[in-house]
Write a protein that holds these residues in place. Structure first.
Motif, PDB file in Angstrom:
ATOM      1  N   THR A 173      15.489  34.167  -1.237  1.00  0.00           N
ATOM      2  CA  THR A 173      16.107  35.286  -2.073  1.00  0.00           C
ATOM      3  C   THR A 173      15.799  35.349  -3.370  1.00  0.00           C
ATOM      4  O   THR A 173      15.402  34.038  -3.830  1.00  0.00           O
ATOM      5  CB  THR A 173      17.857  34.968  -2.034  1.00  0.00           C
ATOM      6  OG1 THR A 173      18.167  33.567  -2.780  1.00  0.00           O
ATOM      7  CG2 THR A 173      18.352  34.793  -0.597  1.00  0.00           C
ATOM      8  N   ASP A 202      17.810  35.947  -6.668  1.00  0.00           N
ATOM      9  CA  ASP A 202      19.021  36.300  -7.270  1.00  0.00           C
ATOM     10  C   ASP A 202      19.157  36.745  -8.822  1.00  0.00           C
ATOM     11  O   ASP A 202      20.155  37.684  -9.027  1.00  0.00           O
ATOM     12  CB  ASP A 202      19.898  34.937  -7.446  1.00  0.00           C
ATOM     13  CG  ASP A 202      19.944  34.371  -5.777  1.00  0.00           C
ATOM     14  OD1 ASP A 202      20.087  35.289  -4.828  1.00  0.00           O
ATOM     15  OD2 ASP A 202      20.127  33.109  -5.687  1.00  0.00           O
ATOM     16  N   MET A 230      11.476  40.684   1.747  1.00  0.00           N
ATOM     17  CA  MET A 230      12.360  40.469   0.818  1.00  0.00           C
ATOM     18  C   MET A 230      12.098  41.405  -0.319  1.00  0.00           C
ATOM     19  O   MET A 230      10.935  41.982  -0.737  1.00  0.00           O
ATOM     20  CB  MET A 230      12.059  38.827  -0.068  1.00  0.00           C
ATOM     21  CG  MET A 230      13.274  38.816  -0.887  1.00  0.00           C
ATOM     22  SD  MET A 230      12.868  37.264  -1.749  1.00  0.00           S
ATOM     23  CE  MET A 230      12.206  36.329  -0.647  1.00  0.00           C
TER      24      MET A 230
END
Length: 144
Positions: free
Chosen positions: A98, A100, A39
């Protein structure tokens, strides 16, 4: 003689089958783990938070805990929880999928989160520091 040969062939096939692994299941787990580990953490601007976050994502509870004070507090949606138990139970089983949004000088992280028990949902981790630069409190919860 024929029955001995048949028995040997059956044994060989049995041993081979027992040693095989379900490659599609292993590939899925590996790809999922790889996705989380790869990520983009470029949004994380606070070095301590980034290093703690990376340890969390890798399931490395010992390194994760090294960034916290011995008496660190945990609040889950505003309610106190046992910090050590949370890390023991969740680290390595729960992770962000994720990132954000990052706020508060890099100390607040919002994103999608995956747990084995509850599935996927939006969440936040908010890190609070003491005067010595150690994390003394972690607020977690569902984000709107």
């Amino acid at each position: 003689m024929k029955s001995i040969l048949v028995t040997m062939v059956i044994c060989i096939f049995s041993l081979t089958a027992c040693g095989q692994q379900n490659s599609s299941s292993n590939n899925k787990t590996h790809k999922t783990q790889q996705k989380y580990n790869n990520m983009d953490t470029g949004k994380l601007t606070n070095n301590t938070v980034k290093e703690a976050f990376d340890a969390w994502q890798k399931g490395d509870s010992q390194t994760f805990l090294s960034f916290f004070t011995a008496d660190a507090k945990l609040y889950d949606d505003g309610s106190p929880r046992d910090f050590q138990k949370f890390v023991k139970d969740a680290c390595g089983h729960e992770r962000f999928t994720t990132i954000d949004k990052v706020e508060n000088e890099g100390k607040d992280i919002y994103g999608n989160f995956h747990t084995e028990s509850w599935g996927d949902f939006r969440t936040y981790f908010k890190f609070h520091f003491d005067a010595d630069g150690k994390i003394s409190r972690l607020d977690i919860g569902q984000a709107n």
